[in-house]
Design a protein around this motif. Structure first.
Motif, PDB file in Angstrom:
ATOM      1  N   ALA A  82     -43.251  56.350 -21.660  1.00  0.00           N
ATOM      2  CA  ALA A  82     -42.426  55.400 -22.592  1.00  0.00           C
ATOM      3  C   ALA A  82     -41.850  56.280 -23.562  1.00  0.00           C
ATOM      4  CB  ALA A  82     -43.229  54.666 -23.099  1.00  0.00           C
ATOM      5  N   LEU A  83     -42.425  57.470 -24.087  1.00  0.00           N
ATOM      6  CA  LEU A  83     -41.823  58.296 -24.951  1.00  0.00           C
ATOM      7  C   LEU A  83     -40.538  59.138 -24.349  1.00  0.00           C
ATOM      8  CD1 LEU A  83     -44.760  60.158 -26.764  1.00  0.00           C
ATOM      9  CD2 LEU A  83     -42.792  58.938 -27.894  1.00  0.00           C
ATOM     10  N   LEU A  84     -40.726  59.485 -23.161  1.00  0.00           N
ATOM     11  CA  LEU A  84     -39.594  60.538 -22.524  1.00  0.00           C
ATOM     12  C   LEU A  84     -38.360  59.579 -22.258  1.00  0.00           C
ATOM     13  CD1 LEU A  84     -38.412  62.911 -21.223  1.00  0.00           C
ATOM     14  CD2 LEU A  84     -39.592  62.133 -19.119  1.00  0.00           C
ATOM     15  N   GLN A  85     -38.784  58.147 -21.763  1.00  0.00           N
ATOM     16  CA  GLN A  85     -37.763  57.142 -21.447  1.00  0.00           C
ATOM     17  C   GLN A  85     -36.851  56.772 -22.937  1.00  0.00           C
ATOM     18  OE1 GLN A  85     -40.311  54.446 -19.331  1.00  0.00           O
ATOM     19  NE2 GLN A  85     -38.308  53.787 -18.603  1.00  0.00           N
ATOM     20  N   GLU A 139     -37.994  63.058 -15.143  1.00  0.00           N
ATOM     21  CA  GLU A 139     -38.905  64.202 -15.290  1.00  0.00           C
ATOM     22  C   GLU A 139     -38.245  65.118 -14.146  1.00  0.00           C
ATOM     23  OE1 GLU A 139     -43.716  64.706 -14.941  1.00  0.00           O
ATOM     24  OE2 GLU A 139     -42.641  63.595 -13.494  1.00  0.00           O
ATOM     25  N   ALA A 140     -37.703  64.600 -13.079  1.00  0.00           N
ATOM     26  CA  ALA A 140     -36.998  65.615 -11.966  1.00  0.00           C
ATOM     27  C   ALA A 140     -35.976  66.224 -12.852  1.00  0.00           C
ATOM     28  CB  ALA A 140     -36.591  64.587 -10.888  1.00  0.00           C
ATOM     29  N   GLU A 141     -35.161  65.312 -13.829  1.00  0.00           N
ATOM     30  CA  GLU A 141     -33.938  65.911 -14.208  1.00  0.00           C
ATOM     31  C   GLU A 141     -34.326  67.066 -15.069  1.00  0.00           C
ATOM     32  OE1 GLU A 141     -31.240  61.917 -14.458  1.00  0.00           O
ATOM     33  OE2 GLU A 141     -32.043  62.879 -16.265  1.00  0.00           O
ATOM     34  N   LEU A 142     -35.357  66.986 -15.607  1.00  0.00           N
ATOM     35  CA  LEU A 142     -35.781  68.047 -16.743  1.00  0.00           C
ATOM     36  C   LEU A 142     -36.240  69.346 -15.894  1.00  0.00           C
ATOM     37  CD1 LEU A 142     -37.653  66.240 -19.723  1.00  0.00           C
ATOM     38  CD2 LEU A 142     -35.291  67.146 -19.546  1.00  0.00           C
ATOM     39  N   ALA A 143     -36.918  69.089 -14.872  1.00  0.00           N
ATOM     40  CA  ALA A 143     -37.366  70.128 -13.879  1.00  0.00           C
ATOM     41  C   ALA A 143     -36.303  70.988 -13.587  1.00  0.00           C
ATOM     42  CB  ALA A 143     -38.265  69.645 -12.940  1.00  0.00           C
ATOM     43  N   ASP A 144     -35.192  70.095 -12.976  1.00  0.00           N
ATOM     44  CA  ASP A 144     -33.995  71.030 -12.546  1.00  0.00           C
ATOM     45  C   ASP A 144     -33.495  71.877 -13.673  1.00  0.00           C
ATOM     46  OD1 ASP A 144     -34.276  69.764 -10.159  1.00  0.00           O
ATOM     47  OD2 ASP A 144     -32.972  68.142 -10.403  1.00  0.00           O
ATOM     48  N   LEU A 145     -33.281  71.348 -14.728  1.00  0.00           N
ATOM     49  CA  LEU A 145     -32.834  72.049 -15.889  1.00  0.00           C
ATOM     50  C   LEU A 145     -33.881  73.098 -16.307  1.00  0.00           C
ATOM     51  CD1 LEU A 145     -31.254  69.178 -18.102  1.00  0.00           C
ATOM     52  CD2 LEU A 145     -30.026  70.989 -16.815  1.00  0.00           C
ATOM     53  N   ALA A 153     -25.521  49.009 -25.383  1.00  0.00           N
ATOM     54  CA  ALA A 153     -25.707  49.118 -24.076  1.00  0.00           C
ATOM     55  C   ALA A 153     -25.902  50.447 -23.406  1.00  0.00           C
ATOM     56  CB  ALA A 153     -24.725  48.238 -23.407  1.00  0.00           C
ATOM     57  N   ILE A 154     -25.213  51.535 -24.005  1.00  0.00           N
ATOM     58  CA  ILE A 154     -25.191  52.763 -23.175  1.00  0.00           C
ATOM     59  C   ILE A 154     -26.561  53.316 -23.467  1.00  0.00           C
ATOM     60  CG2 ILE A 154     -24.116  54.022 -25.385  1.00  0.00           C
ATOM     61  CD1 ILE A 154     -22.761  55.854 -23.334  1.00  0.00           C
ATOM     62  N   ALA A 155     -27.205  53.348 -24.717  1.00  0.00           N
ATOM     63  CA  ALA A 155     -28.478  53.804 -25.004  1.00  0.00           C
ATOM     64  C   ALA A 155     -29.569  52.886 -24.071  1.00  0.00           C
ATOM     65  CB  ALA A 155     -28.889  53.577 -26.333  1.00  0.00           C
ATOM     66  N   CYS A 156     -29.276  51.422 -24.003  1.00  0.00           N
ATOM     67  CA  CYS A 156     -30.447  50.517 -23.153  1.00  0.00           C
ATOM     68  C   CYS A 156     -30.170  51.262 -21.934  1.00  0.00           C
ATOM     69  CB  CYS A 156     -29.763  49.323 -23.338  1.00  0.00           C
ATOM     70  SG  CYS A 156     -29.768  48.656 -24.877  1.00  0.00           S
ATOM     71  N   ASP A 157     -28.961  51.593 -21.088  1.00  0.00           N
ATOM     72  CA  ASP A 157     -29.075  51.767 -19.952  1.00  0.00           C
ATOM     73  C   ASP A 157     -29.704  53.266 -19.670  1.00  0.00           C
ATOM     74  OD1 ASP A 157     -27.733  49.640 -19.164  1.00  0.00           O
ATOM     75  OD2 ASP A 157     -25.819  50.804 -19.244  1.00  0.00           O
ATOM     76  N   ALA A 158     -29.616  54.227 -20.527  1.00  0.00           N
ATOM     77  CA  ALA A 158     -30.178  55.491 -20.584  1.00  0.00           C
ATOM     78  C   ALA A 158     -31.752  55.547 -20.717  1.00  0.00           C
ATOM     79  CB  ALA A 158     -29.665  56.411 -21.713  1.00  0.00           C
ATOM     80  N   ILE A 159     -32.296  54.591 -21.541  1.00  0.00           N
ATOM     81  CA  ILE A 159     -33.845  54.394 -21.710  1.00  0.00           C
ATOM     82  C   ILE A 159     -34.248  53.578 -20.456  1.00  0.00           C
ATOM     83  CG2 ILE A 159     -35.441  52.957 -23.107  1.00  0.00           C
ATOM     84  CD1 ILE A 159     -33.562  53.680 -25.578  1.00  0.00           C
ATOM     85  N   GLY A 160     -33.480  52.837 -19.700  1.00  0.00           N
ATOM     86  CA  GLY A 160     -33.997  52.063 -18.632  1.00  0.00           C
ATOM     87  C   GLY A 160     -34.167  52.989 -17.501  1.00  0.00           C
ATOM     88  N   VAL A 161     -33.681  54.094 -17.496  1.00  0.00           N
ATOM     89  CA  VAL A 161     -33.861  55.114 -16.314  1.00  0.00           C
ATOM     90  C   VAL A 161     -35.521  55.391 -15.989  1.00  0.00           C
ATOM     91  CG1 VAL A 161     -33.252  57.231 -15.337  1.00  0.00           C
ATOM     92  CG2 VAL A 161     -31.688  56.006 -16.357  1.00  0.00           C
ATOM     93  N   PRO A 162     -36.019  55.393 -15.016  1.00  0.00           N
ATOM     94  CA  PRO A 162     -37.183  55.512 -14.820  1.00  0.00           C
ATOM     95  C   PRO A 162     -37.976  57.040 -15.162  1.00  0.00           C
ATOM     96  CG  PRO A 162     -36.632  54.289 -12.739  1.00  0.00           C
ATOM     97  CD  PRO A 162     -35.206  54.803 -13.643  1.00  0.00           C
ATOM     98  N   PHE A 163     -39.098  56.812 -15.513  1.00  0.00           N
ATOM     99  CA  PHE A 163     -39.787  58.045 -15.896  1.00  0.00           C
ATOM    100  C   PHE A 163     -39.581  59.248 -14.665  1.00  0.00           C
ATOM    101  CE2 PHE A 163     -43.603  60.860 -15.757  1.00  0.00           C
ATOM    102  CZ  PHE A 163     -43.220  61.618 -17.184  1.00  0.00           C
ATOM    103  N   ASP A 164     -39.921  59.026 -13.645  1.00  0.00           N
ATOM    104  CA  ASP A 164     -39.911  59.951 -12.665  1.00  0.00           C
ATOM    105  C   ASP A 164     -38.526  60.553 -12.414  1.00  0.00           C
ATOM    106  OD1 ASP A 164     -38.995  57.693 -11.534  1.00  0.00           O
ATOM    107  OD2 ASP A 164     -40.033  58.160  -9.583  1.00  0.00           O
ATOM    108  N   VAL A 165     -37.671  59.782 -12.643  1.00  0.00           N
ATOM    109  CA  VAL A 165     -36.186  60.325 -12.501  1.00  0.00           C
ATOM    110  C   VAL A 165     -35.997  61.321 -13.608  1.00  0.00           C
ATOM    111  CG1 VAL A 165     -33.726  59.873 -12.549  1.00  0.00           C
ATOM    112  CG2 VAL A 165     -35.276  58.398 -11.195  1.00  0.00           C
TER     113      VAL A 165
END
Length: 296
Positions: free
Chosen positions: A5-8, A59-65, A45-57
């Protein structure tokens, strides 16, 4: 889980004050995330959408970076920053957070050539003595201090490293002229970190917020040049609130970039008269800071 939840929530790029308000109102990080994603708050709304992205997605984005996400409960989270009131709940980190004493060297973006020369000299002498140099990677004094520290030698030879604290996403180079410096900080064994998620723009309100992180990461803060108002003075005031010693470089009484530093000295900051003077001060402080680090 709380860390999920923190990451989201972190990806909402909200202000720390808004985040605190959400957590207090809804009782926990998890409940705050549920309320935001359920559109039960006044979060944009833009922040709500960003927070709603699942944790595993995420996590993968950060791993790529190649970016680490550290909550304040993580053992890798900077110990100094974890003890201050109002510190960040998390950090995005690229590189390796260094151990050992740290000095925050800050000052005006619109500085003089004299100020640039001094900032680079102070960064160099501090790093040669094994002190990490913390600053904001902004143009002017910040960048000069980092450049000086990078000239001190290799970290495995005892030199301090650089820590750059951003007021934007960790993958956003601001100002663009410092792109090479960003890479050198990482290549030199240091770290770049931000409270804000990747992709976050360098909006003006984010920079005073990041200044509390610079102060919280520092055992000592040195202000090289500063006008009557600005981020360097914000950092100094926060450092004093945290109980961090503040030093300042005196300057001509009629020079705009010395108004802030002279005022700090008038109000009780310790003056620094040159690189040799800073070296003496850091040598005197080092045993005290080392004892505090081990709880003696």
């Amino acid at each position: 889980m709380k860390d999920h939840a923190l990451l989201q929530l972190a990806f909402g790029a909200l202000s720390p004050r808004r985040i605190d308000s959400l957590v207090v109102r809804h009782g926990s990080i998890q409940s705050a995330v549920a309320a935001v994603t359920g559109r039960a708050t006044n979060v944009p709304a833009i922040a709500c959408d960003a927070i709603g992205v699942p944790f595993d997605v995420r996590e993968a984005e950060l791993a790529d970076l190649g970016v680490a996400f550290l909550s304040s409960d993580d053992p890798r989270f900077p110990s100094l920053l974890g003890t201050v009131d109002g510190g960040p709940r998390w950090l995005f980190v690229d590189g390796d957070l260094p151990q050992g004493p740290s000095i925050g060297i800050v000052g005006s973006r619109s500085c003089t050539a004299y100020g640039l020369e001094l900032a680079e000299a102070y960064g160099l002498v501090a790093a040669r003595l094994g002190w990490n140099v913390v600053s904001g990677l902004a143009r002017g004094i910040d960048a000069a201090a980092h450049r000086g520290a990078l000239h001190a030698g290799k970290p495995d030879e005892g030199s301090g490293r650089c820590v750059g604290v951003l007021g934007c996403g960790i993958d956003v180079v601001y100002p663009r002229e410092n792109r090479l410096l960003f890479h050198k900080v990482i290549d030199g064994g240091g770290a770049i970190l931000s409270e804000f998620p990747p992709g976050t723009r360098p909006d003006a309100w984010r920079f005073p917020t990041r200044n509390r992180i610079i102060a919280g990461l520092s055992d000592v803060v040195l202000v090289v040049e500063a006008s009557a108002r600005g981020g360097a003075l914000i950092t100094a005031r926060i450092a004093l609130d945290y109980g961090v010693p503040v030093y300042a470089v005196p300057g001509d009484v009629d020079r705009r970039t010395s108004v802030g530093t002279n005022a700090l000295i008038r109000d009780g900051a310790f003056p620094i008269f040159g690189p040799d003077d800073l070296a003496t001060v850091l040598d005197l402080l080092r045993p005290v800071i080392d004892r505090n680090a081990v709880g003696v």
